[in-house]
Write a protein that holds these residues in place. Structure first.
Motif: not given
Length: 204
Positions: A41, A39, A16
């Motif tokens: 996190m 992506v 992220i």
């Protein structure tokens, strides 16, 4: 979800923080080069960043008809297809549109009425029918609970009760109260999510 576990493993992965630092560059790669990214996190969740075009097959208006055709084909079949189709629809029912739910429930209801005794998968279809009807009711209730404003003072109304309408299967009668001007109101929400105008409600 019941997709292949490695479906997205070949996509490039980023954090992220990398997305925050290189937003414009990465978004260009996703949209212009059709290059999806995974992506990661900070909380361990993984998001998929991809161009909208990748959803075209399931957003196509014909997808509903294709899925209905698969379901109709699977009916009366004594193979693996009924459970594959029924499980797929049940898993993803919250993403299927209202029209599909109406058509599918009608088809299954007719199937059970006409062929339940000889259909080897009648319990499977009955379970799917119950799941689709529950989804329809959940959507109707959700619509019924949508915040509406008091026609007098403009403040949000607080829903006090939602009850099934005896004369309109799948519909709900809603009673709400304005805590600001202490007025009570009612309206009707049909099974397709349509609502009537608000009118004052009198108890007793």
């Amino acid at each position: 979800m019941n997709y292949e576990s490695d479906t997205f493993q070949d996509y490039e992965s980023i954090t992220i923080d990398e997305l925050k630092e290189q937003t414009n560059n990465l978004l260009d790669r996703v949209t212009e080069k059709q290059h999806p990214l995974r992506v990661f996190m900070n909380d361990g969740k993984v998001l998929l960043l991809f161009p909208q075009d990748l959803l075209a097959p399931i957003c196509d208006s014909n997808f509903r008809l294709i899925l209905l055709s698969a379901m109709r084909y699977a009916m009366d079949r004594n193979t693996y297809m009924p459970i594959v189709v029924a499980d797929y629809i049940k898993r993803h029912r919250q993403f299927l549109d209202d029209k599909f739910l109406v058509l599918a429930t009608d088809d299954i209801r007719r199937q059970l009425e006409d062929y339940a005794e000889c259909d080897p998968n009648s319990n499977l279809w009955r379970s799917l029918l119950d799941a689709l009807k529950a989804e329809q009711e959940e959507r109707a209730t959700r619509q019924a609970r949508k915040i509406r404003l008091c026609p007098v003072c403009g403040k949000p109304l607080e829903v006090m009760s939602i009850t099934s309408n005896r004369h309109s299967p799948g519909g709900f009668d809603v009673i709400a109260r304005c805590q600001n001007c202490h007025s009570n109101y009612e309206w009707f929400c049909d099974k397709d999510g349509g609502v009537t105008d608000i009118k004052e409600h009198f108890f007793g």
